[in-house]
Design a protein around this motif. Structure first.
Motif, mmCIF file in Angstrom:
data_model
loop_
_atom_site.group_PDB
_atom_site.id
_atom_site.type_symbol
_atom_site.label_atom_id
_atom_site.label_comp_id
_atom_site.label_asym_id
_atom_site.label_seq_id
_atom_site.Cartn_x
_atom_site.Cartn_y
_atom_site.Cartn_z
ATOM 1 N N LYS A 103 32.571 0.082 104.033
ATOM 2 C CA LYS A 103 32.895 1.160 104.972
ATOM 3 C C LYS A 103 34.178 1.839 104.516
ATOM 4 N N VAL A 104 34.055 3.116 104.145
ATOM 5 C CA VAL A 104 35.201 3.876 103.654
ATOM 6 C C VAL A 104 35.549 4.969 104.664
ATOM 7 N N VAL A 105 36.783 4.934 105.156
ATOM 8 C CA VAL A 105 37.241 6.011 106.039
ATOM 9 C C VAL A 105 38.090 6.976 105.213
ATOM 10 N N VAL A 106 37.690 8.239 105.205
ATOM 11 C CA VAL A 106 38.458 9.256 104.469
ATOM 12 C C VAL A 106 39.337 9.985 105.494
ATOM 13 N N SER A 121 43.910 19.670 102.042
ATOM 14 C CA SER A 121 43.484 18.310 102.343
ATOM 15 C C SER A 121 42.019 18.275 102.794
ATOM 16 N N ARG A 122 41.660 19.227 103.642
ATOM 17 C CA ARG A 122 40.277 19.259 104.147
ATOM 18 C C ARG A 122 39.283 19.493 103.003
ATOM 19 N N VAL A 123 39.637 20.431 102.137
ATOM 20 C CA VAL A 123 38.727 20.734 101.022
ATOM 21 C C VAL A 123 38.653 19.532 100.063
ATOM 22 N N SER A 124 39.791 18.886 99.842
ATOM 23 C CA SER A 124 39.797 17.675 99.003
ATOM 24 C C SER A 124 38.919 16.593 99.635
ATOM 25 N N ALA A 125 39.088 16.394 100.932
ATOM 26 C CA ALA A 125 38.319 15.352 101.626
ATOM 27 C C ALA A 125 36.823 15.637 101.527
ATOM 28 N N ARG A 126 36.475 16.921 101.650
ATOM 29 C CA ARG A 126 35.061 17.279 101.581
ATOM 30 C C ARG A 126 34.486 16.978 100.186
ATOM 31 N N THR A 127 35.295 17.231 99.182
ATOM 32 C CA THR A 127 34.855 16.925 97.811
ATOM 33 C C THR A 127 34.663 15.414 97.645
ATOM 34 N N ILE A 128 35.603 14.642 98.174
ATOM 35 C CA ILE A 128 35.533 13.181 98.047
ATOM 36 C C ILE A 128 34.324 12.632 98.821
ATOM 37 N N VAL A 129 34.179 13.098 100.060
ATOM 38 C CA VAL A 129 33.051 12.641 100.886
ATOM 39 C C VAL A 129 31.724 12.966 100.190
ATOM 40 N N GLY A 130 31.676 14.144 99.566
ATOM 41 C CA GLY A 130 30.455 14.552 98.876
ATOM 42 C C GLY A 130 30.162 13.740 97.623
ATOM 43 N N ALA A 131 31.207 13.187 97.012
ATOM 44 C CA ALA A 131 31.010 12.524 95.710
ATOM 45 C C ALA A 131 30.901 11.000 95.806
ATOM 46 N N LEU A 132 31.269 10.425 96.955
ATOM 47 C CA LEU A 132 31.191 8.956 97.085
ATOM 48 C C LEU A 132 29.729 8.517 97.063
ATOM 49 N N ASP A 133 29.436 7.520 96.276
ATOM 50 C CA ASP A 133 28.078 7.030 96.054
ATOM 51 C C ASP A 133 27.556 6.317 97.320
ATOM 52 N N ARG A 134 26.545 6.950 97.977
ATOM 53 C CA ARG A 134 26.057 6.407 99.254
ATOM 54 C C ARG A 134 25.296 5.089 99.118
ATOM 55 N N LYS A 193 26.593 2.678 97.657
ATOM 56 C CA LYS A 193 27.661 1.667 97.700
ATOM 57 C C LYS A 193 28.520 1.779 98.953
ATOM 58 N N TYR A 194 28.625 3.003 99.487
ATOM 59 C CA TYR A 194 29.586 3.224 100.567
ATOM 60 C C TYR A 194 28.957 3.883 101.792
ATOM 61 N N GLU A 195 29.458 3.416 102.933
ATOM 62 C CA GLU A 195 29.179 4.117 104.187
ATOM 63 C C GLU A 195 30.454 4.932 104.429
ATOM 64 N N VAL A 196 30.319 6.248 104.552
ATOM 65 C CA VAL A 196 31.516 7.093 104.534
ATOM 66 C C VAL A 196 31.765 7.739 105.888
ATOM 67 N N LEU A 197 32.996 7.657 106.346
ATOM 68 C CA LEU A 197 33.344 8.248 107.630
ATOM 69 C C LEU A 197 34.601 9.100 107.504
ATOM 70 N N SER A 254 35.782 15.186 113.805
ATOM 71 C CA SER A 254 36.315 15.096 112.439
ATOM 72 C C SER A 254 35.265 15.538 111.440
ATOM 73 N N ALA A 255 34.025 15.116 111.663
ATOM 74 C CA ALA A 255 32.940 15.467 110.741
ATOM 75 C C ALA A 255 32.654 16.966 110.796
ATOM 76 N N ARG A 256 32.696 17.524 111.998
ATOM 77 C CA ARG A 256 32.431 18.950 112.160
ATOM 78 C C ARG A 256 33.529 19.784 111.498
ATOM 79 N N LEU A 257 34.775 19.384 111.741
ATOM 80 C CA LEU A 257 35.916 20.090 111.143
ATOM 81 C C LEU A 257 35.853 20.033 109.616
ATOM 82 N N LEU A 258 35.422 18.888 109.112
ATOM 83 C CA LEU A 258 35.317 18.742 107.651
ATOM 84 C C LEU A 258 34.351 19.776 107.093
#
Ligand code: ATP
Ligand code: MG
Length: 358
Positions: A6-9, A21-34, A36-40, A56-60
């Protein structure tokens, strides 16, 4: 099925770099291998409060802060949201820039909660954020950096003239802690020095006055822990007279050259100094180290070290790794692995007084 981590970004935050930060987070969330990871994703708003997970998800996704959170009232009652309360997340990926995000404050909070997190720890983050402390460390270790003096708010006036007397013009004046070139001025004439200091003192009680170097700007990504490795260097070609805030975020006139068109000798020097600075400052995980390559002499000088570099699709830190053979998903795997390994090492340290050990 193997259970996923479980990865919290964590993203957003109080600083002007919130949107980056938001754009960076969106890139990271998009690239984390699902597989292996549950991403929040979890957002911190402008006033420093956590937003609930759904918001948080909507704002992202769309960048719009929900109406009911625009204001001073806390978004959630709890200081520690359920998503990062002990036992819930396996690892936190903090991608919040500026003060309270990358200066060790958030890192201290995560240490306190006992959750492994990506990137530099408390000490490394605090040093990376404080340009005065960072440069004093460089000087003590003999790592080349532009000459500088630290000026305190209480030293304005005649005392400042004395302090900066030995530095040649032009000067660069900047707040000791800030980022994105906020509060940074180039001073070509000493009559402008006081104004430049006033501007810097809006952001911090300490300012740095540095000799200006006529230089190209190189950057190098470092990754690791005990055995950090350096990427190939890249070059930023500013579109303005220097790499200022508008240049970074508004006009899009600056260009990134990857790899930096420099000699093998300069490239090796940059990589060696990047690792030296990383080690010197007790960094773990990642850092982007920024350099000046003086035009007239080919001297390589360290400018600064960023423990929370941008992670957008066009950001230098991930781009340099990609060009060095490490694509983003693999880079994120490695950062998470390093975060877990550091926590394990720290948990093995002794925390009891000697009497209880017997
Ligand atoms: N001593 C110097 N000589 C020449 N140019 C400088 C010097 N210091 C700063 N600059 C110019 O100003 C820009 C911004 O300064 P600096 O990198 O120190 O702060 P910052 O960019 O605000 O920090 P961050 O990179 O964390 O956002 C540099 O990229 C460079 O273009
Ligand atoms: Mg900079």
């Amino acid at each position: 099925m193997v259970s996923r981590l479980k990865v919290v970004v964590l993203y957003g935050g109080r600083s002007v770099e919130r949107e980056v930060s938001r754009v960076s987070a969106r890139t990271i969330v998009g690239a984390l291998d699902r597989s292996k990871y549950e991403v929040l994703p979890l957002a911190v708003d402008e006033s420093g409060h956590f937003l609930p997970a759904a918001d948080s998800a909507r704002l992202l996704a769309d960048g719009r802060v929900p109406e009911r959170f625009r204001g001073a009232a806390p978004a959630t009652e709890a200081l520690v949201p359920i998503e990062i309360s002990p036992g819930r997340a396996d690892v936190v990926f903090p991608i919040i820039h500026g003060s309270t995000g990358e200066d060790g404050t958030l890192q201290g909070f995560l240490e306190f909660l006992g959750i492994p997190y990506v990137g530099a720890g408390v000490t490394g983050s605090a040093i990376g954020m404080d340009k005065a402390v960072f440069k004093m460390l460089l000087r003590s270790a003999g790592i080349p950096t532009p000459r500088f003096v630290v000026v305190r708010l209480s030293e304005r006036g005649a005392r400042v003239r004395e302090l900066v007397a030995e530095l040649p013009l032009p000067l660069f004046v900047k707040p000791a802690t800030s980022g994105s070139s906020v509060g940074v001025s180039k001073v070509k004439d000493l009559s402008r020095l006081d104004d430049a200091l006033e501007e810097a003192f809006r952001y911090d009680e300490r300012a740095l006055v540095e000799e200006g170097i006529d230089a190209r700007e190189l950057e190098c990504s470092v990754l690791g822990d005990e055995e950090p490795r350096a990427s190939i260097p890249g070059e930023v070609v500013p579109g303005h007279e220097f790499y200022d805030y508008d240049d970074k975020y508004r006009d899009d006139k600056s260009r990134l050259l990857i790899p930096a068109p420099v000699s093998e000798k300069v490239s090796e020097e940059v990589r060696r100094l990047a690792v030296d600075a990383f080690r010197l400052c007790e960094i773990s995980g990642m850092a982007r180290v920024d350099f000046f390559l003086e035009r007239a002499t080919d001297r390589v000088l360290v400018n600064e070290l960023n423990t929370l570099p941008g992670f957008t699709a066009i950001s230098m830190y991930p781009k340099l790794w990609e060009a060095s053979g490490l694509p983003l998903p693999a880079l994120l795997d490695e950062l998470i692995r390093l975060a877990l390994a550091r926590k394990e090492r720290r948990d093995r340290l002794v925390h009891k007084p000697p009497a209880e050990l017997a």
